[in-house]
Design a protein around this motif. Structure first.
Motif, PDB file in Angstrom:
ATOM      1  N   ALA A 329      37.870  43.984  41.668  1.00 44.23           N
ATOM      2  CA  ALA A 329      38.549  42.690  41.601  1.00 44.23           C
ATOM      3  C   ALA A 329      37.593  41.649  41.061  1.00 44.23           C
ATOM      4  O   ALA A 329      36.373  41.794  41.144  1.00 44.23           O
ATOM      5  CB  ALA A 329      39.042  42.282  42.986  1.00 44.23           C
ATOM      6  N   TRP A 330      38.189  40.589  40.487  1.00 39.19           N
ATOM      7  CA  TRP A 330      37.351  39.533  39.923  1.00 39.19           C
ATOM      8  C   TRP A 330      38.122  38.234  39.870  1.00 39.19           C
ATOM      9  O   TRP A 330      39.355  38.227  40.038  1.00 39.19           O
ATOM     10  CB  TRP A 330      36.866  39.915  38.520  1.00 39.19           C
ATOM     11  N   MET A 331      37.391  37.145  39.663  1.00 41.26           N
ATOM     12  CA  MET A 331      38.050  35.854  39.491  1.00 41.26           C
ATOM     13  C   MET A 331      37.499  35.175  38.247  1.00 41.26           C
ATOM     14  O   MET A 331      36.328  35.347  37.910  1.00 41.26           O
ATOM     15  CB  MET A 331      37.818  34.968  40.697  1.00 41.26           C
ATOM     16  N   ALA A 332      38.372  34.443  37.590  1.00 39.32           N
ATOM     17  CA  ALA A 332      37.948  33.712  36.400  1.00 39.32           C
ATOM     18  C   ALA A 332      38.378  32.268  36.544  1.00 39.32           C
ATOM     19  O   ALA A 332      39.286  31.964  37.314  1.00 39.32           O
ATOM     20  CB  ALA A 332      38.586  34.321  35.160  1.00 39.32           C
ATOM     21  N   ASP A 333      37.722  31.384  35.814  1.00 33.36           N
ATOM     22  CA  ASP A 333      38.126  29.978  35.877  1.00 33.36           C
ATOM     23  C   ASP A 333      39.358  29.769  35.003  1.00 33.36           C
ATOM     24  O   ASP A 333      39.885  30.721  34.419  1.00 33.36           O
ATOM     25  CB  ASP A 333      36.961  29.060  35.486  1.00 33.36           C
ATOM     26  N   ALA A 334      39.801  28.499  34.944  1.00 33.69           N
ATOM     27  CA  ALA A 334      41.050  28.225  34.238  1.00 33.69           C
ATOM     28  C   ALA A 334      40.994  28.677  32.782  1.00 33.69           C
ATOM     29  O   ALA A 334      42.020  29.003  32.184  1.00 33.69           O
ATOM     30  CB  ALA A 334      41.368  26.735  34.317  1.00 33.69           C
ATOM     31  N   GLN A 335      39.787  28.711  32.202  1.00 25.89           N
ATOM     32  CA  GLN A 335      39.655  29.104  30.800  1.00 25.89           C
ATOM     33  C   GLN A 335      39.506  30.617  30.651  1.00 25.89           C
ATOM     34  O   GLN A 335      39.342  31.124  29.537  1.00 25.89           O
ATOM     35  CB  GLN A 335      38.446  28.424  30.152  1.00 25.89           C
ATOM     36  N   THR A 378      42.970  36.918  26.337  1.00 26.69           N
ATOM     37  CA  THR A 378      42.860  35.527  25.896  1.00 26.69           C
ATOM     38  C   THR A 378      44.240  34.920  25.691  1.00 26.69           C
ATOM     39  O   THR A 378      44.499  33.778  26.083  1.00 26.69           O
ATOM     40  CB  THR A 378      42.076  35.473  24.570  1.00 26.69           C
ATOM     41  N   ALA A 379      45.130  35.709  25.108  1.00 30.51           N
ATOM     42  CA  ALA A 379      46.485  35.199  24.861  1.00 30.51           C
ATOM     43  C   ALA A 379      47.176  34.874  26.184  1.00 30.51           C
ATOM     44  O   ALA A 379      47.835  33.840  26.318  1.00 30.51           O
ATOM     45  CB  ALA A 379      47.288  36.233  24.075  1.00 30.51           C
ATOM     46  N   ALA A 380      46.994  35.762  27.175  1.00 26.82           N
ATOM     47  CA  ALA A 380      47.637  35.534  28.478  1.00 26.82           C
ATOM     48  C   ALA A 380      47.072  34.281  29.132  1.00 26.82           C
ATOM     49  O   ALA A 380      47.807  33.466  29.681  1.00 26.82           O
ATOM     50  CB  ALA A 380      47.433  36.740  29.391  1.00 26.82           C
ATOM     51  N   ALA A 413      48.711  22.557  43.583  1.00 26.19           N
ATOM     52  CA  ALA A 413      50.002  21.993  43.982  1.00 26.19           C
ATOM     53  C   ALA A 413      50.755  21.392  42.801  1.00 26.19           C
ATOM     54  O   ALA A 413      51.982  21.363  42.783  1.00 26.19           O
ATOM     55  CB  ALA A 413      49.785  20.940  45.057  1.00 26.19           C
ATOM     56  N   GLU A 414      50.011  20.919  41.789  1.00 27.55           N
ATOM     57  CA  GLU A 414      50.678  20.302  40.625  1.00 27.55           C
ATOM     58  C   GLU A 414      51.068  21.345  39.592  1.00 27.55           C
ATOM     59  O   GLU A 414      51.573  21.006  38.514  1.00 27.55           O
ATOM     60  CB  GLU A 414      49.763  19.263  39.971  1.00 27.55           C
ATOM     61  N   GLY A 415      50.786  22.590  39.878  1.00 25.98           N
ATOM     62  CA  GLY A 415      51.187  23.656  38.952  1.00 25.98           C
ATOM     63  C   GLY A 415      50.145  23.955  37.889  1.00 25.98           C
ATOM     64  O   GLY A 415      50.388  24.756  36.990  1.00 25.98           O
ATOM     65  N   ARG A 416      48.973  23.305  37.967  1.00 27.90           N
ATOM     66  CA  ARG A 416      47.934  23.597  36.979  1.00 27.90           C
ATOM     67  C   ARG A 416      47.212  24.884  37.355  1.00 27.90           C
ATOM     68  O   ARG A 416      46.963  25.133  38.532  1.00 27.90           O
ATOM     69  CB  ARG A 416      46.902  22.460  36.937  1.00 27.90           C
ATOM     70  N   VAL A 417      46.889  25.669  36.330  1.00 24.68           N
ATOM     71  CA  VAL A 417      46.143  26.897  36.595  1.00 24.68           C
ATOM     72  C   VAL A 417      44.714  26.519  36.956  1.00 24.68           C
ATOM     73  O   VAL A 417      44.063  25.767  36.220  1.00 24.68           O
ATOM     74  CB  VAL A 417      46.153  27.823  35.365  1.00 24.68           C
ATOM     75  N   VAL A 418      44.253  26.994  38.118  1.00 29.36           N
ATOM     76  CA  VAL A 418      42.881  26.667  38.512  1.00 29.36           C
ATOM     77  C   VAL A 418      41.981  27.903  38.485  1.00 29.36           C
ATOM     78  O   VAL A 418      40.767  27.803  38.346  1.00 29.36           O
ATOM     79  CB  VAL A 418      42.827  26.010  39.899  1.00 29.36           C
ATOM     80  N   ARG A 419      42.596  29.066  38.652  1.00 28.28           N
ATOM     81  CA  ARG A 419      41.831  30.301  38.716  1.00 28.28           C
ATOM     82  C   ARG A 419      42.681  31.429  38.179  1.00 28.28           C
ATOM     83  O   ARG A 419      43.898  31.345  38.138  1.00 28.28           O
ATOM     84  CB  ARG A 419      41.569  30.681  40.187  1.00 28.28           C
ATOM     85  N   TRP A 420      41.988  32.502  37.839  1.00 31.31           N
ATOM     86  CA  TRP A 420      42.687  33.761  37.556  1.00 31.31           C
ATOM     87  C   TRP A 420      42.149  34.781  38.523  1.00 31.31           C
ATOM     88  O   TRP A 420      40.944  34.853  38.748  1.00 31.31           O
ATOM     89  CB  TRP A 420      42.425  34.216  36.122  1.00 31.31           C
ATOM     90  N   PHE A 421      43.043  35.537  39.119  1.00 32.79           N
ATOM     91  CA  PHE A 421      42.605  36.607  40.004  1.00 32.79           C
ATOM     92  C   PHE A 421      43.003  37.931  39.367  1.00 32.79           C
ATOM     93  O   PHE A 421      44.158  38.136  39.033  1.00 32.79           O
ATOM     94  CB  PHE A 421      43.233  36.475  41.387  1.00 32.79           C
TER      95      PHE A 421
END
Ligand code: ADP
Length: 880
Positions: A329-335, A378-380, A413-421
């Motif tokens: 498993a891993w996490m990525a930032d919004a980018q 990247t596209a996703a 809460a505002e619907g912005r992507v903050v992380r990718w899991f």
């Protein structure tokens, strides 16, 4: 208070009247007792009091000195009078004639005689109101600043409240303070902070309604400062509080408002009575505004901090969870840049965070896949949609395994992507298994193809055999018969004997071929049946008749017990005949001369075990007193090519297929074939068949079978049958609606005229639907008896109910006849009107089938109508 200040020189000459008169300051002269003896025009101008109003009076004898400064002024005056001080200074407030408050500085001098007794007093008055005001204003600004500073350092709501209380109370020169805040629902006020009140004062006021009749609530409600000047005023205006302990006689409640939103209020308590000039009030409002802002900021800060803490906690939990899952498993930032991997990732890949950070993961990807993976990932990330891909990842051992990888965007809460899991699930084994399965499937498909090919070949072979073998056998039999007839010349006994053997063997061979063919057809699912209603006794009698010569020649008695007339079965009579002949010829074969064979019919019975159909069943029993079958053989005789081993069997001949074929036939017709036997005592075979009740007009006097011309013999045989069924299934309501209208006005159905629609309908929609369904089933199964009978049972039940209901309503049998006739007309009308549009078909044969069904329905309804006892009739009618 100041009692000393700038003084006049003590040693100087005493000022004269004229001296004072020239000074542009207000001046007042008093006698030794402090009564006014001169009131200068400047004094008149300053205070508004005229000289003749004040002459001869002491300063404290008319409303001149501000009450708060009264004591001080008296003290200064007495100091002068008693000559304790020759020069005094007093800064105090005076009231003008029109009620204004002036801040004045009084410079006083006593004129004493030789004995040191005061003879007169002189006062010069300096109006410093403007200066005091300016100083006050500066002071307020300072106090406001100190509160602002304190507030700016307070972060949490608790700190803000403390700062407000600590600095605000002082800044407003109050002796005590409380703070109440509006509850989230805006209905309640909560006491959140207080200073300077005894603990007993807060009791019961921790939480109270906004609507409560107390000053602090009123301040919130009206969004303005509320002042209570005295305990009396409090009790008068706020009866709720009367009787309560008076801690501070004067109170002030200031609403806390920010951006138009009411947060609560601040209450201030004052020990001494005082007034609150406009600028004081302005200061309070400004302070309150600051406090409100600070409170709001602190509340927001608190909420944000709580949210941040929750987020941190959840991320922590998330990581813990991600560590515990069996996947990488891993996490990525919004980018999309990776900033965290679980331990499994490192364990599997043998890497560390340094090399993996950001886009370092590419190094463990297979070169053939890495570009595609990067591109799709990247596209996703850009589209903010979940990502999924399967690709090989290199393990620490240098070997690649394939992983199903997924990543989900986590949003705030505002619907912005903050992380990718993301997770990578090892699917290597699964994929290998799937590949193996696919290979197997391919093999299996090939094998099936081959089998189908072989089947086709078998069918071809069977067809060929049927023709190619039966033809020469028939030829052998035919020529043998010709020879036997002596056409080519007379035969001697020996030749006749040979010929008889040739014929017998050929017959046997023909039987064998026919059995093998039948069996092969059943196995290939090519055996067709035509179900009809047939009398049990007709079939039994026919079969007995056919084997009678055989039995006779073997010296076996053949008995037929009388069968009850009217009992019928629903099956293919040709196959039934074939089964019975097989059972009977077996019985003859395996019964010694002198034995007995009995045929018996049972109109209703239950086969042991489970028969294919739903019952009820009729049974034809064939019993013999022959050699019997051992228990261990009994179970096997229905298997193909099984013969009980023994000399008798060998002598009797046979193929071992007869019973296998018979049982299969019976089952395919919804029935069963069972056996009971005792070695040495004989055997009994039971052929179970689905029953069919007697039909009107279908019985003939001699009990022979009646062919039914209406039922199709094979699936899809009658054009339009399916569409006709659908028509009725789709629109039973249409048919019934017209039917109801018609019978309500039909002179043949007087009972229907006064009936409500529900009672009139009485399941008739279901009946029409069932008839439609029966047509559809007939078309699908070619009249397979099993399916047909289920539908029939429903129709029969509906008809029975209908007969009873109509009987209770007092209908005559003829009325039922008439209403069913109308129903039939309507169904036929529907067919004629709509069937042609759906199928190129003749509605007439289908209408014939419906007529037959309706005939049966009517008969059942009439039977059940007749069965109701007289005292139950018309009961419902009375109620109507
Ligand atoms: P076959 O053509 O050989 O008669 P069947 O399937 O009809 O084949 O019968 C299978 C075997 O069952 C027979 O060979 C015989 O051994 C036994 N069997 C059948 N009917 C009887 C009977 N009525 N009494 C004794 N044995 C029987």
């Amino acid at each position: 208070m100041q009692t000393s200040g700038p003084t006049l020189p003590a040693s100087g000459p005493a000022p004269t009247r004229s001296t004072f008169a020239q000074i542009p300051l207000a001046s007042v002269e008093w006698d030794g007792e402090g009564r006014v003896t001169r009131w200068s025009p400047e004094a008149e101008a300053l205070f508004g009091w005229h000289a003749d109003e004040v002459m001869g009076r002491r300063a404290t004898e008319w409303p001149f000195v501000h009450p708060d400064d009264d004591a001080q002024v008296r003290r200064v005056a007495s100091d002068l009078r008693e000559a304790r001080a020759l020069q005094t200074f007093s800064a105090n407030r005076n009231l003008t004639r029109d009620g204004r408050v002036l801040h004045c500085e009084w410079y006083n001098t006593a004129v004493v005689d030789a004995h040191g007794r005061t003879q007169a007093q002189l006062s010069l008055v300096l109006d410093v109101t403007e200066r005091v005001r300016a100083e006050r204003a500066a002071d307020r600004t300072r106090r406001l600043q100190s509160v602002t500073e304190a507030l700016s350092e307070a972060l949490t709501p608790a700190q803000v409240l403390a700062a407000v209380m600590d600095h605000g109370i002082g800044a407003l020169e109050a002796d005590a303070g409380v703070m109440v805040l509006l509850s989230a629902d805006g209905e309640q006020l909560e006491l959140v902070e207080q200073r300077g009140y005894p603990p007993s004062a807060a009791g019961g006021w921790e939480r109270f309604p906004l609507a409560a009749g107390v000053p602090i609530a009123e301040a919130v409600r009206r969004a303005e400062i509320i002042i209570v000047d005295s305990p009396e005023e409090r009790d008068r205006k706020y009866p709720l509080l009367s009787g309560q302990q008076v801690v501070y006689p004067v109170s002030l409640s200031v609403p806390l408002i920010v951006e138009g939103r009411r947060l609560g209020a601040m209450g201030l308590g004052f020990r001494a009575a005082r007034d609150f000039p406009d600028d004081d009030r302005a200061l309070m409002m400004a302070l309150a505004r600051q406090c409100a802002q600070a409170i709001r900021r602190a509340l927001l800060f608190d909420a944000e901090r709580a949210a941040r803490r929750a987020a941190e906690e959840s991320e922590e939990q998330f990581r813990t969870m991600a560590e515990s899952i069996p996947q990488l498993a891993w996490m990525a930032d919004a980018q999309g840049a990776l900033f965290w991997y679980n331990q499994r990732w490192y364990d599997y890949t043998g890497t560390d965070f340094g090399t993996m950070q950001g886009w370092g993961w590419r190094t463990v990807h297979h070169p053939d896949h890495v570009d595609r993976v990067t591109e799709r990932y990247t596209a996703a990330v850009q589209a903010e949609v979940p990502w999924e891909d399967t690709f090989p990842l290199r393990g620490h051992d240098g070997r690649y395994r394939r992983f199903l990888s997924r990543a989900l965007p986590l949003r705030d809460a505002e619907g912005r992507v903050v992380r990718w899991f993301g997770t990578n699930t090892d699917v290597e084994e699964q994929l290998r298994a799937e590949e193996a399965r696919a290979a197997l499937l391919e093999e299996a498909q090939a094998a099936r193809g081959a089998a189908e090919e072989a089947n086709r070949a078998k069918s071809m072979f069977l067809a060929t055999m049927s023709h190619e073998i039966r033809t020469p056998i028939n030829a052998v039999i035919g020529y043998a018969e010709l020879l036997d007839m002596g056409i080519q010349g007379a035969l001697n006994e020996g030749q006749r004997g040979y010929l008889a053997r040739i014929r017998a063997s050929s017959q046997h061979l023909l039987g064998l071929v026919n059995d093998v063919l039948d069996f092969a057809k059943i196995e290939a699912g090519e055996m067709g049946f035509t179900a009809r209603r047939v009398e049990l006794r007709a079939s039994a009698a026919e079969a007995v008749g056919m084997v009678a010569p055989q039995a006779e020649s073997r010296g076996v008695e053949l008995r037929e017990e009388p069968c009850p007339p009217g009992a019928g079965y629903l099956a293919d009579p040709d196959r039934v005949r074939q089964i019975l002949l097989n059972l009977l010829s077996n019985a003859i074969k395996f019964t010694h001369p002198g034995g007995t064979i009995t045929v018996r019919c049972v109109p209703n019975g239950e086969p042991p075990g489970q028969a294919a159909g739903a019952g009820p069943w009729a049974c034809i029993e064939v019993r013999d007193t022959g050699i019997g079958i051992a228990a261990e053989q009994l179970a096997r005789i229905f298997e193909p090519f099984t013969q009980v081993d023994g000399t008798h069997t060998r002598e009797a001949g046979g193929t071992g297929l007869g019973l296998a074929i018979s049982r299969r036939f019976a089952r395919l017709m919804g029935g069963e074939l069972t056996a009971r036997s005792q070695p040495g005592e004989g055997s009994a075979f039971f052929l179970w068949l689905p029953t069919a009740p007697a039909e009107e007009g279908s019985e003939t006097v001699d009990g022979s079978t009646v062919e039914d011309p209406f039922w199709p013999a094979a699936a899809g045989e009658v054009p339009g049958l399916r569409e006709a069924g659908r028509l009725l299934e789709e629109s039973p309501d249409r048919v019934v609606e017209v039917w109801v209208r018609r019978i309500q006005g039909d002179p043949g159905v007087p009972g229907a005229h006064a009936l409500d629609r529900a009672r009139l309908e009485d399941h008739t929609q279901t009946l029409v639907l069932e008839i439609g369904r029966a047509l559809t089933i007939l078309d699908t199964t070619g009249g397979a008896p099993l399916m047909m009978r289920d539908g029939e049972n429903i129709q029969r039940t509906l008809a029975q109910l209908h007969g009873l209901q109509r009987a209770r309503l007092g209908f005559a049998g003829d009325e039922i006849r008439r209403e069913y006739a109308v129903l039939l007309e309507e169904m036929e009308a529907l067919l004629h009107a709509h069937l042609p549009a759906r199928a190129p078909a003749d509605p007439e044969p289908i209408a014939g089938m419906i007529r037959r069904m309706m005939g049966r329905v009517l008969r059942v309804a009439l039977e059940s109508h007749a069965s109701l006892p007289d005292d139950e009739r018309r009961r419902d009618c009375v109620r109507v």
